[in-house]
Design an enzyme around this catalytic site. Structure first.
Site, PDB file in Angstrom:
ATOM      1  N   GLY A 139      37.875 -43.882 -25.761  1.00  0.00           N
ATOM      2  CA  GLY A 139      36.854 -43.916 -24.733  1.00  0.00           C
ATOM      3  C   GLY A 139      36.291 -45.311 -24.540  1.00  0.00           C
ATOM      4  O   GLY A 139      36.092 -45.775 -23.416  1.00  0.00           O
ATOM      5  N   ARG A 148      36.583 -52.734 -13.647  1.00  0.00           N
ATOM      6  CA  ARG A 148      35.375 -52.091 -14.169  1.00  0.00           C
ATOM      7  C   ARG A 148      35.210 -52.314 -15.678  1.00  0.00           C
ATOM      8  O   ARG A 148      34.552 -51.529 -16.367  1.00  0.00           O
ATOM      9  CB  ARG A 148      35.360 -50.593 -13.853  1.00  0.00           C
ATOM     10  CG  ARG A 148      35.248 -50.272 -12.365  1.00  0.00           C
ATOM     11  CD  ARG A 148      35.323 -48.792 -12.093  1.00  0.00           C
ATOM     12  NE  ARG A 148      35.156 -48.512 -10.675  1.00  0.00           N
ATOM     13  CZ  ARG A 148      34.030 -48.096 -10.111  1.00  0.00           C
ATOM     14  NH1 ARG A 148      32.959 -47.906 -10.857  1.00  0.00           N
ATOM     15  NH2 ARG A 148      33.971 -47.856  -8.809  1.00  0.00           N
ATOM     16  N   ARG A 194      44.545 -39.223 -27.133  1.00  0.00           N
ATOM     17  CA  ARG A 194      43.158 -39.663 -27.215  1.00  0.00           C
ATOM     18  C   ARG A 194      42.820 -40.028 -28.660  1.00  0.00           C
ATOM     19  O   ARG A 194      43.154 -39.291 -29.603  1.00  0.00           O
ATOM     20  CB  ARG A 194      42.219 -38.576 -26.716  1.00  0.00           C
ATOM     21  CG  ARG A 194      40.751 -38.848 -27.025  1.00  0.00           C
ATOM     22  CD  ARG A 194      39.807 -37.985 -26.217  1.00  0.00           C
ATOM     23  NE  ARG A 194      38.511 -37.823 -26.877  1.00  0.00           N
ATOM     24  CZ  ARG A 194      37.597 -38.763 -27.020  1.00  0.00           C
ATOM     25  NH1 ARG A 194      37.829 -39.981 -26.549  1.00  0.00           N
ATOM     26  NH2 ARG A 194      36.452 -38.513 -27.638  1.00  0.00           N
ATOM     27  N   GLU A 224      32.988 -33.286 -28.578  1.00  0.00           N
ATOM     28  CA  GLU A 224      33.129 -34.555 -27.873  1.00  0.00           C
ATOM     29  C   GLU A 224      33.076 -34.253 -26.387  1.00  0.00           C
ATOM     30  O   GLU A 224      32.518 -33.219 -26.015  1.00  0.00           O
ATOM     31  CB  GLU A 224      34.386 -35.313 -28.330  1.00  0.00           C
ATOM     32  CG  GLU A 224      35.661 -34.485 -28.429  1.00  0.00           C
ATOM     33  CD  GLU A 224      36.424 -34.418 -27.136  1.00  0.00           C
ATOM     34  OE1 GLU A 224      37.270 -35.288 -26.898  1.00  0.00           O
ATOM     35  OE2 GLU A 224      36.195 -33.461 -26.359  1.00  0.00           O
ATOM     36  N   ASP A 229      29.463 -38.811 -36.380  1.00  0.00           N
ATOM     37  CA  ASP A 229      28.129 -38.358 -36.755  1.00  0.00           C
ATOM     38  C   ASP A 229      28.180 -36.852 -36.955  1.00  0.00           C
ATOM     39  O   ASP A 229      29.074 -36.175 -36.436  1.00  0.00           O
ATOM     40  CB  ASP A 229      27.100 -38.717 -35.678  1.00  0.00           C
ATOM     41  CG  ASP A 229      27.427 -38.091 -34.335  1.00  0.00           C
ATOM     42  OD1 ASP A 229      26.837 -37.058 -34.006  1.00  0.00           O
ATOM     43  OD2 ASP A 229      28.290 -38.646 -33.625  1.00  0.00           O
TER      44      ASP A 229
END
Length: 231
Positions: A20, A43, A87, A177, A202
């Site tokens: 990400g 971006r 991912r 997530e 976390d």
């Protein structure tokens, strides 16, 4: 060249890793790949292609949430012909996971309506590519990496003040997530292979968390497993 990715034809490999965080994409390229070349900065969503053990591999930042990864996964599958998308992201852990454990996602549930809109109201249940999953699990066992294999969930809300967490726990969800459900859905649509390997950054009960620096460049195990799945 697509709207959000500036790569020319042939500059993106058939196999790509999808963190990400675009700075994690940069770290992966510089740490794991030989001769990485940046092909995208649109971006500031950085993308690179290099080699790993003689194989051409790309890595592309996707941003946070289903709409963001949906843009990049769609363009990678549709415009660049990517065949394998893995991912490598962070997640909030639920028992029995522990901080820094790796979770290899067989399926990804969601509280989002994005799939129902795309499928005309169907409650589609997207799953990983078994071929990629099997290789990643085998490598995790070989290297004795602390890992879990099972169900995760992709939520729309980062700051979720509803009671959804208790429902996910009752259903045996291992980690939360925001992206995998959409990645698996688009892979199914385009008949491509996808896998999500996430690290518990976390704990969802608020008891433990890692630093932003560690989340950016400290989770080597999941990248190692992702690269092993591409072999």
């Amino acid at each position: 060249m697509s709207i959000h990715i500036a790569a020319k034809p042939g500059e993106i490999a058939d196999t790509i890793l999808l963190p990400g965080d675009p700075l994690r994409a940069k770290w992966i390229a510089e740490t794991f790949l030989e001769n990485p070349v940046q092909y995208n900065s649109v971006r500031n969503m950085l993308g690179y292609t290099g080699e790993f053990e003689g194989r051409k591999i790309s890595v592309q930042g996707t941003g946070m949430g289903a709409p963001s990864i949906g843009i990049y996964a769609y363009e990678l599958f549709n415009d660049y012909g990517v065949q394998n998308a893995i991912r490598v992201g962070t997640s909030g852990g639920l028992p029995p996971t522990k901080l820094r454990d790796v979770v290899i996602a067989m399926t990804a549930s969601t509280d989002s309506n994005i799939n129902q809109r795309a499928t005309g109201g169907l409650d589609f249940a997207p799953a990983a590519s078994y071929e990629l999953l099997e290789k990643a699990v085998a490598k995790a066992r070989e290297l004795k990496i602390d890992h879990h294999v099972g169900m995760i969930a992709s939520g729309d809300l980062f700051y979720d003040e509803t009671d959804s967490l208790e429902h996910w726990k009752k259903l045996g969800i291992l980690a939360l997530e925001m992206e995998t459900n959409q990645l698996y859905t688009l892979a199914a649509r385009f008949r491509r292979r996808a896998l999500s390997i996430v690290t518990v950054s976390d704990m969802m009960d608020g008891s433990e968390q890692t630093s932003s620096e560690e989340r950016e460049s400290g989770f080597r195990n999941m990248v190692t497993l992702a690269l092993a799945a591409t072999d």
